[in-house]
Design an enzyme around this catalytic site. Sequence first.
Site, PDB file in Angstrom:
ATOM      1  N   ASP A  48       0.824  -1.629   0.008  1.00  0.00           N
ATOM      2  CA  ASP A  48      -0.233   0.262   0.117  1.00  0.00           C
ATOM      3  C   ASP A  48       1.041   0.848  -0.184  1.00  0.00           C
ATOM      4  O   ASP A  48       2.202   1.427   0.434  1.00  0.00           O
ATOM      5  CB  ASP A  48      -1.131  -0.304   1.492  1.00  0.00           C
ATOM      6  CG  ASP A  48      -0.244  -0.214   2.025  1.00  0.00           C
ATOM      7  OD1 ASP A  48       0.758   0.202   2.726  1.00  0.00           O
ATOM      8  OD2 ASP A  48      -0.749  -0.351   3.810  1.00  0.00           O
ATOM      9  N   ASP A  50      -6.920  -8.579   0.777  1.00  0.00           N
ATOM     10  CA  ASP A  50      -6.533  -8.103   1.608  1.00  0.00           C
ATOM     11  C   ASP A  50      -7.806  -7.601   2.980  1.00  0.00           C
ATOM     12  O   ASP A  50      -7.808  -6.445   2.630  1.00  0.00           O
ATOM     13  CB  ASP A  50      -5.536  -7.660   1.406  1.00  0.00           C
ATOM     14  CG  ASP A  50      -5.748  -5.357   2.130  1.00  0.00           C
ATOM     15  OD1 ASP A  50      -6.292  -4.902   1.662  1.00  0.00           O
ATOM     16  OD2 ASP A  50      -5.194  -5.324   3.166  1.00  0.00           O
TER      17      ASP A  50
END
Lengths: 382, 382
Positions: free
Chosen positions: B97, B273
Site C-alpha cells: 500500500d 486483503d
Amino acid sequence: MQRDVTQESSFSLKARDGEARTGEIVTPRGVVRTPAFMPVGTGATVKAMFPEDVRASGADIILANTYHLMLRPGAERIAKAGGLHRFMHWEGPILTDSGGYQVMSLAKLRRIREDGVTFQSHIDGATLALSPERAIEVQCLLGADIQMVLDECTPFPATREEAQTSMELSLRWAARSKQAFGKLAAPGQALFGIVQGSIYGDLRERSAKALIDIGFDGYAIGGLAVGEGQDAMLDTVSATAAVLPQDRPRYLMGVGTPVDILAAITRGVDMFDCVMPTRSGRHCQAFTWGGRLNLRNARYAEDVSPLDPESACPAAQYSRAYLHHLVKSGEMLGAMLLSYANVQFYQELMARARAAIANGEFAAFAEDVRRRYRDMGDIEDG
Amino acid sequence: MQRDVTQESSFSLKARDGEARTGEIVTPRGVVRTPAFMPVGTGATVKAMFPEDVRASGADIILANTYHLMLRPGAERIAKAGGLHRFMHWEGPILTDSGGYQVMSLAKLRRIREDGVTFQSHIDGATLALSPERAIEVQCLLGADIQMVLDECTPFPATREEAQTSMELSLRWAARSKQAFGKLAAPGQALFGIVQGSIYGDLRERSAKALIDIGFDGYAIGGLAVGEGQDAMLDTVSATAAVLPQDRPRYLMGVGTPVDILAAITRGVDMFDCVMPTRSGRHCQAFTWGGRLNLRNARYAEDVSPLDPESACPAAQYSRAYLHHLVKSGEMLGAMLLSYANVQFYQELMARARAAIANGEFAAFAEDVRRRYRDMGDIEDG
C-alpha cells in the site's frame, strides 16, 4: 515415524572415548541416539515450535512436565484424547518428569510428608496432591515412554543432615514409584531413578547404590544446576557417574549450556534437557556455531549475513538484520525462528558430539566448542 | 518459485459468471490467480507464520505496509538488504500500500497539505513526511511488484463536500504518483490507482473515470469497510465496478469477512486483503468450512475432532481440544496453528470461488458459504 516392532526398551553402548559414551536407547516409539538433548515441551508444546520442526531439528525425544499437564488440561483429559503423543502430534518417544521439581519451584503452600506432597496450583490455587503412586499414574495416563520416580529436589544450599534426610525420603519414594510402575506401566515403558544427595559425594554414592539395588532402566542425576556452581556440579556428576552401571543411560536433569553439557558428557552422561534453547529464543538470544548472539543488539541492524552459516537449520538462514527487525518489532516470527534455530543448534551439537566420541576425538571437539563460546559467547551475554 | 521469464505484468480474464470473474495477473515473480486474497505482512512478516507456510497455504501474493516499513526498519535499510522479498524470504509477488491509510489511522499529529502529509511516528514520535513521490520512492526501494498511489482515505462519515474535496486531492496525488512511478519503477512493476468518493456513487464514478484517464495497471476501491455498513459498501462496490475497465484487475482494499469477500466477487472484484485471518488467529478465532469457532469456548475442551476436517491445512488437523488447551495456556503455538489454518481457509475459499466461477456455479457456492456462516458463525462471534 513408524512405531518400532520391539515392545521392550533397551540401551546399548556403541562407542566410548574416555568416560564419554555414545549409544542408543531403543523404545517402541523409536530410537534415541545418545548423548541426547531433549527439548522441553512443558505444557504439551515445545514453545513456539511446530512438532514437525522439533523432529526436523534432529530431536529423537522430547520432555514433558507432569506438573504442568496434571494442572492443565489434566492427565485424565489427555488420556481421553488418546494420550499425550496423539494430543500434541509428537510420535517419537516422550520422557516425563515426575512433577516433583515444579511442585518445589512453582506451586504454593507445599507440604511434604512421608506419603507425598500437597500443594496449591500456581494457576488457580486448587489444592492437589502428588504421591509416588499418583506421579506414576499420571505419567501412565499421559503414555510417557520414559517415566521418572517422584523425588524431592533438595534445595541448595542444604546442610549435610538436610541433604541426607531429603535423599532418604527420595529413596523410599523411589521404591514406591517402582512398585506402582510395575502395576500400571505398559510394555516398553521405562522408569528411571533419580540420584540425590546435594553436593555431598558420599551421599550421592549411597543414593546411587540404593537405587541400583531397587533396579531402574536408567539413572538420573537430580538436584543440580540449582545454584551450586559449575565446579561443584561437575564434581558431583563425576562422583555419581563413577557409581552408576555402564549398561544403563544416565540423565543429568535440567542442564544446560552447551559448555556444561559437553563437560557432563566428558564425565559419562548420556541425556540432557533444558529450557535454555527455547526460552533464549523467546528472549532474542541465539545459540550458533559462532557463539551466542543477542539479536536485539543494534550491531545486527544491517548485518545481512545468515544467523548461522554453519547450521543446516532453515531458520538459521534468515539474516541477522531481519531477525533484529523482528525482535525489535516484537513479532512472533522472531521467537519462532530463534527457537527453531536454537533447538536445532543443540541437536547439531549432540550429533557432532556423538560423531566425535565414535571417532575418539571428543576432547578436541569439546575444547573447540568451549573456545567458540569463550571467544564470542560472553560478549553477548545478558 | 522460479522467477518468470516475462518482464511485463499483465492481466487476463479466463472466465466470467455474471459479474464475477476469474483470471490471472502475470508478474515477473509469478502468477496471481484471481480472485486473490493477499495475506497481510504488515512489518515484513505475515504475523505468526513462516513464509513457507504462507506459500503452502495457497497464497500467490502478499501485502506489505509501506507506513510500517518506512518507520521500521526503514525503506533504505531494506533496499540495502537486497529488497523486501529477500529480506523476508518471500519470493512471490508483493503488493504494497502507499502508507496513506496507516498515516490516517495510526500516526499522530497528521497535517495534510497539497504537497503531501507530515506526521509523527506512532513508534517513536519522529516527524516524517509522505508525498506521492516519496510513497512511490519507498515502494520502489522495497521492490514491490504492485504499488499503490498515495491517496487520502476519506474518513467516514463525510459530507458530500468533504468527500469531493478529499477525492479530488487524491486524484491530483494519483497523477503525481504515476509520474514518479514512470521515473523510478523497474520493468514489470505495476501501479494501481485508488477510487475514492465515500458512499457517493457519482463521486465514485467521477473518481474512477479520472483515474482511467490517467491510466493505471489496476484499480483499487479504497475508503470502504470504515464503518459505512455492508449495504452501503456493496452498493458502492457495484457503482464503482460498473465504471472500471474489464481488462484491469480490481482490488477492494481491507475487506473482509468470507461473506463480504464473496459478495464483492459477485460484484466483479478480483483482489482482497485483510488482517482478519491472522488477527483472528492470534485471538483464538478460527475460520473453518463449518463456520467460525472461538477456541476459548469450554465446549471444545474434550472435542477431539480436527479443527476443520474439510480443510487440507496441516494446522487444521490438530484437535479442537488441543487448540483449546493451547489458547487457554497462552501458548504461542495456538496462535501459530490458528493463523496458519485461517490463512489457508481464506486461500481455499478463493480457490473454490475461482473453480465455481469457471464452472458457472458461483452463485450457488456463495450461497452455500453464506449459509455455513449464518448457521454456525454468529453463534461463536465475539
